[in-house]
Design a protein around this motif. Structure first.
Motif: not given
Length: 233
Positions: A54-67, A106-115
């Motif tokens: 449940s803390q992962w989203a806030s950890k992501l938001a804290a990465i600077q600069p954004a990936p 502010g991440v520009k590209r998102f890759v998702f491994v689906s099925s």
């Protein structure tokens, strides 16, 4: 590549994505968020270990600069999660939450491994397919500069916790490749390392502005092409 965020770095495909990124001198930083430390290490690794998802989203938001790019190979099984409801929380809810957090950061590209097969005639009847569909649709609709979906078939490789029937399925698939040719195996099963390389290759293509579409779906033949045929180590 610019810095990259990887979610699912300790899983079968994710561990190969991580080692591929760490071996690439063009990647300035590799950020991971996971419940336990990744096995691969390197000077560009920026690992965040957090047992509470449940803390992962806030950890992501804290990465600077954004990936510039985020890759998610996050997933589990019904057995490991302890039921379909718990699997849904990870495979669907957590992936959706992190995709939204990535967009807001502010991440520009998102890759998702689906099925593979999630959009088939029976897809709407299977809970697993509905999970993947929900994440795919969210990633598509969030408005990333490029959204990339990989739909591998049977994923071949040794897992820390084998799926039920997994070793047998791996043996059958590889037997098909040996006896009837790699091309036949490629139609329904791909090595985890090939899938991982395809994800990284596609992300690089997108970063160069050469993705064929804003919403780019890679089916099994595309995964083999990018992850093996056209892969340059």
């Amino acid at each position: 590549m610019t810095s990259t965020l990887l979610i699912g770095s300790t899983g079968l495909v994710g561990s190969f994505v991580l080692s591929t990124l760490l071996a690439d001198s063009s990647v300035s930083a590799v950020h991971t968020i996971s419940r336990r430390a990744p096995k691969s290490t390197g000077p560009t690794l920026r690992a965040t270990v957090e047992a509470d998802t449940s803390q992962w989203a806030s950890k992501l938001a804290a990465i600077q600069p954004a990936p510039g790019t985020a890759i998610s190979s996050l997933g589990t099984t019904r057995a490991q999660a302890g039921g379909i409801a718990n699997q849904w929380k990870i495979d669907h809810d957590l992936n959706v939450e992190l995709a939204r957090a990535a967009k807001e950061a502010g991440v520009k590209r998102f890759v998702f491994v689906s099925s593979a097969g999630t959009r088939g005639l029976l897809g709407s009847l299977a809970p697993y397919s509905r999970m993947k569909q929900g994440v795919e649709d969210t990633v598509r609709d969030l408005g990333f500069e490029t959204a990339i979906i990989l739909r591998p078939g049977l994923i071949l490789g040794e897992r820390e916790v084998p799926h039920q029937g997994g070793p047998i399925a791996n043996g059958i698939a590889r037997g098909v490749g040996r006896w009837f040719g790699q091309g036949l195996q490629d139609k329904f099963a791909q090595e985890a390392e090939v899938i991982a390389r395809a994800a990284v290759h596609a992300a690089k293509i997108a970063e160069e502005g050469k993705a064929p579409a804003k919403y780019w779906v890679l089916e099994q033949n595309d995964i083999v092409r990018l992850g093996r045929t056209e892969w340059k180590s």
